[in-house]
Motif scaffolding. Structure first.
Motif, mmCIF file in Angstrom:
data_model
loop_
_atom_site.group_PDB
_atom_site.id
_atom_site.type_symbol
_atom_site.label_atom_id
_atom_site.label_comp_id
_atom_site.label_asym_id
_atom_site.label_seq_id
_atom_site.Cartn_x
_atom_site.Cartn_y
_atom_site.Cartn_z
ATOM 1 N N ARG A 9 -48.167 -23.371 137.504
ATOM 2 C CA ARG A 9 -48.293 -24.817 136.564
ATOM 3 C C ARG A 9 -46.941 -25.596 136.465
ATOM 4 N N ILE A 10 -47.251 -26.876 136.380
ATOM 5 C CA ILE A 10 -46.251 -27.810 136.430
ATOM 6 C C ILE A 10 -45.171 -27.569 135.397
ATOM 7 N N SER A 11 -45.684 -27.070 134.084
ATOM 8 C CA SER A 11 -44.987 -26.402 132.760
ATOM 9 C C SER A 11 -44.085 -25.451 133.171
ATOM 10 N N GLY A 12 -44.533 -24.616 134.176
ATOM 11 C CA GLY A 12 -43.536 -23.282 134.148
ATOM 12 C C GLY A 12 -42.269 -23.376 134.285
ATOM 13 N N GLN A 13 -41.682 -24.044 135.052
ATOM 14 C CA GLN A 13 -40.338 -24.458 135.179
ATOM 15 C C GLN A 13 -39.638 -24.691 133.816
ATOM 16 N N MET A 14 -40.253 -25.303 133.125
ATOM 17 C CA MET A 14 -39.753 -25.834 131.821
ATOM 18 C C MET A 14 -39.535 -24.558 130.947
ATOM 19 N N PHE A 15 -40.776 -23.653 130.815
ATOM 20 C CA PHE A 15 -40.676 -22.644 130.083
ATOM 21 C C PHE A 15 -39.649 -21.423 130.705
ATOM 22 N N GLU A 16 -39.733 -21.681 132.163
ATOM 23 C CA GLU A 16 -38.841 -20.343 132.575
ATOM 24 C C GLU A 16 -37.259 -20.743 132.001
ATOM 25 N N SER A 17 -37.095 -22.107 132.359
ATOM 26 C CA SER A 17 -35.538 -22.405 131.725
ATOM 27 C C SER A 17 -35.403 -22.103 130.220
ATOM 28 N N ALA A 18 -36.447 -22.166 129.383
ATOM 29 C CA ALA A 18 -36.089 -22.283 127.957
ATOM 30 C C ALA A 18 -36.191 -20.862 127.580
ATOM 31 N N LEU A 19 -36.883 -20.032 128.238
ATOM 32 C CA LEU A 19 -36.771 -18.329 127.964
ATOM 33 C C LEU A 19 -35.500 -17.748 128.592
ATOM 34 N N ALA A 20 -34.942 -18.239 129.553
ATOM 35 C CA ALA A 20 -33.648 -17.944 130.192
ATOM 36 C C ALA A 20 -32.455 -18.103 129.069
ATOM 37 N N ALA A 21 -32.674 -19.402 128.685
ATOM 38 C CA ALA A 21 -31.641 -19.729 127.743
ATOM 39 C C ALA A 21 -31.683 -19.077 126.575
ATOM 40 N N GLY A 22 -33.025 -18.553 126.023
ATOM 41 C CA GLY A 22 -32.823 -17.916 124.841
ATOM 42 C C GLY A 22 -32.378 -16.187 125.041
ATOM 43 N N ILE A 23 -32.553 -15.667 126.365
ATOM 44 C CA ILE A 23 -32.062 -14.385 126.939
ATOM 45 C C ILE A 23 -30.735 -14.667 126.657
ATOM 46 N N CYS A 24 -30.097 -15.565 127.612
ATOM 47 C CA CYS A 24 -28.395 -15.580 127.703
ATOM 48 C C CYS A 24 -27.816 -15.888 126.389
ATOM 49 N N GLU A 61 -45.579 -6.454 119.068
ATOM 50 C CA GLU A 61 -45.855 -7.826 119.094
ATOM 51 C C GLU A 61 -45.489 -8.504 117.839
ATOM 52 N N ASP A 62 -45.963 -7.814 116.576
ATOM 53 C CA ASP A 62 -45.573 -8.137 115.277
ATOM 54 C C ASP A 62 -44.038 -8.129 115.074
ATOM 55 N N LYS A 63 -43.143 -7.191 115.526
ATOM 56 C CA LYS A 63 -41.901 -7.240 115.595
ATOM 57 C C LYS A 63 -41.274 -8.382 116.091
ATOM 58 N N LEU A 64 -41.621 -8.564 117.509
ATOM 59 C CA LEU A 64 -41.401 -9.741 118.105
ATOM 60 C C LEU A 64 -41.496 -11.037 117.399
ATOM 61 N N GLU A 65 -42.635 -11.204 116.722
ATOM 62 C CA GLU A 65 -43.006 -12.591 116.101
ATOM 63 C C GLU A 65 -42.281 -12.637 114.781
ATOM 64 N N GLU A 66 -41.919 -11.495 114.296
ATOM 65 C CA GLU A 66 -41.088 -11.479 112.946
ATOM 66 C C GLU A 66 -39.547 -12.027 113.466
ATOM 67 N N HIS A 67 -39.095 -11.577 114.537
ATOM 68 C CA HIS A 67 -37.953 -12.026 114.978
ATOM 69 C C HIS A 67 -37.739 -13.609 115.227
ATOM 70 N N VAL A 68 -39.055 -13.942 115.648
ATOM 71 C CA VAL A 68 -39.230 -15.413 116.043
ATOM 72 C C VAL A 68 -39.113 -16.044 114.770
ATOM 73 N N HIS A 69 -39.863 -15.805 113.889
ATOM 74 C CA HIS A 69 -39.775 -16.677 112.281
ATOM 75 C C HIS A 69 -38.391 -16.433 111.786
ATOM 76 N N GLU A 70 -37.715 -15.370 111.891
ATOM 77 C CA GLU A 70 -36.472 -15.333 111.319
ATOM 78 C C GLU A 70 -35.506 -16.076 112.084
ATOM 79 N N ILE A 71 -35.518 -16.325 113.320
ATOM 80 C CA ILE A 71 -34.766 -17.364 114.170
ATOM 81 C C ILE A 71 -34.889 -18.728 113.785
ATOM 82 N N ARG A 83 -34.975 -15.365 123.043
ATOM 83 C CA ARG A 83 -34.114 -14.790 122.396
ATOM 84 C C ARG A 83 -34.369 -13.462 121.284
ATOM 85 N N SER A 84 -35.577 -13.544 120.932
ATOM 86 C CA SER A 84 -36.258 -12.513 120.155
ATOM 87 C C SER A 84 -36.535 -11.269 120.935
ATOM 88 N N ALA A 85 -36.937 -11.425 122.428
ATOM 89 C CA ALA A 85 -37.383 -10.351 122.986
ATOM 90 C C ALA A 85 -36.055 -9.595 123.433
#
Length: 449
Positions: free
Chosen positions: A51-66, A125-135, A28-30
């Motif tokens: 990695r087995i966890s890759g699909q989990m993070f792929e789905s979560a990132l996509a949800a944040g983007i959408c 990266e600092d700006k991206l991290e700032e957005h993460v904390h704001e969310i 979402r931040s990105a």
């Protein structure tokens, strides 16, 4: 609060340190950050390793983007440098790679490339991290609705674009060369065998059956003994081993000897110098480069630029001065005429091109450099902070340097991705290095917990 981003993205144990909730916020931040100056729907590529966890993070990132109105272009399993290449080629706003590189399967990571194909500078990266904390704190609550909600598109076919690109970096065929390839059960398992076969090599492919938990497990660039044995068993001309996300490679000559990043740089640099292709006859490397590397480049009439440890610092120097070859002993090699980041596939191809052009065996080119003994001890510590000002550690380092004199050196540095402090000693006498290095490591352990 500790910085979210390390030296190569956000990393941690999957579902413990690195969670899908955090991945959602990063996606979402990105989209918010990279979509600020975009008049149309921001497009963000997502690639991952096996990695087995890759699909989990792929789905979560996509949800944040959408959720922020972006378009998630999911490429699937693909080497890290492929995302850098495709992000730039497709003029996407950003690219995301889900990988923990050479780490074991239970770890994972998330790293970003900008629309120009380069890793993000610290300030972004600092700006991206700032957005993460704001969310996380409840800000950025605007959510698009109706037809403004983001979308997901699956494009694993794009791996073929990358395969075509890497194949095109070769200026010769590899007919007559037998190559053993270790894919580390990682991101290169599909692309690198295809590239080598297209270029005419006789390829023996190993560790190319990922199951989610066998990435880097006793194979790949972290475990070269299996490749060494395979090269000798098959009487091959060369061996290539990738790490989990294939942004680097290490090699083995026909005698079963390891060719590390220093030797790869020497082999390629000397061939490029002969052909007038090495900018200012200069190679960029880090403080970890072997003394023998410096001697080999100097003997050939070249020059070495030295940076801090980390491929990002190598690249910064290359971009600042226009140099076109740089890398690290670990096998992160950057050919800037081809790529915006370290690329293990291109590295393997360029080393093979050097062998082909020279008409010599891999061992002959590798032996142009004589390595000084190096010993590296990784000390797991409670904290990496404060060691540089610790009197006992500083005294031990100074004492070690005095013992080695001009024929050696001590280098101590914290890991950028793990709770480790690395102690490296280099010199002519292996037994002396062992005593000095372990003495310093013991003091680091005592002082840092």
């Amino acid at each position: 609060m500790a910085r979210l981003f390390g030296t190569d993205g956000v990393r941690g144990e999957a579902n413990i340190d690195l969670t899908p909730e955090l991945a959602y916020r990063l996606g979402r931040s990105a989209t918010i950050l990279f979509g600020e100056d975009t008049p149309h729907q921001p497009v963000i590529l997502i690639g991952r390793d096996t990695r087995i966890s890759g699909q989990m993070f792929e789905s979560a990132l996509a949800a944040g983007i959408c959720s922020a109105g972006g378009k998630a272009l999911i490429v699937g399993v693909i080497p890290t440098p492929a995302i850098a290449y495709l992000t730039k080629k497709l003029k996407a706003q950003a690219g995301i790679v889900i990988s923990a590189s050479h780490n074991p399967f239970q770890d994972n990571g998330i790293k970003f490339f900008g629309g120009n194909g380069y890793k993000l500078p610290d300030e972004v990266e600092d700006k991206l991290e700032e957005h993460v904390h704001e969310i996380e704190a409840g800000k950025h609550l605007f959510r698009p609705t109706g037809d403004k909600i983001g979308t997901v598109e699956y494009r694993h076919d794009l791996v073929q674009d990358y395969i075509n690109f890497v194949t095109g970096t070769a200026d010769d065929s590899f007919n007559g060369l037998k190559v053993v390839l270790d894919c580390a059960n990682g991101a290169a398992y599909e692309s690198m065998p295809t590239v080598l076969k297209r270029l005419g090599a006789n390829v023996i492919v190993t560790n190319a059956k990922p199951n989610g938990v066998n990435i880097n497990a006793g194979c790949g660039s972290m475990h070269l003994d299996t490749l060494q044995k395979a090269v000798l068993e098959h009487k091959a001309d060369f061996g290539i081993a990738h790490d989990g996300d294939a942004d680097r490679c290490l090699c083995v000559d026909e005698k079963g000897n390891i060719i590390d990043g220093d030797r790869i740089l020497v082999m390629c640099a000397l061939e490029m110098m002969k052909n007038g292709r090495l900018k200012d006859n200069t190679v960029v490397s880090t403080v970890m480069a072997n003394i023998g590397f410096h001697q080999a480049i100097k003997a050939a009439g070249g020059h070495v630029e030295v940076t801090k440890v980390g491929d990002r610092y190598v690249l910064e120097n290359m971009l600042e001065h226009g140099y076109n070859l740089g890398g690290e002993q670990s096998g992160h090699i950057i050919f800037s005429e081809f790529s915006t980041t370290g690329d293990g596939l291109i590295t393997g191809i360029q080393v093979l091109c050097s062998i082909k052009r020279s008409g010599k065996k891999a061992s002959e080119l590798s032996e142009l450099m004589t390595s000084y003994p190096q010993l590296l001890v990784n000390v797991r510590v409670a904290t990496k902070d404060g060691w540089e000002e610790n009197g006992a550690i500083c005294k031990a380092i100074a004492s070690g340097n005095d013992e080695l004199g001009e024929s050696g050196r001590i280098l101590v540095r914290p890991s950028g991705t793990e709770s480790l402090i690395r102690v490296m000693a280099e010199g002519a006498d292996q037994e002396q290095l062992d005593v000095i290095c372990h003495r310093i490591a013991g003091i680091v352990k005592e002082e840092q917990g």
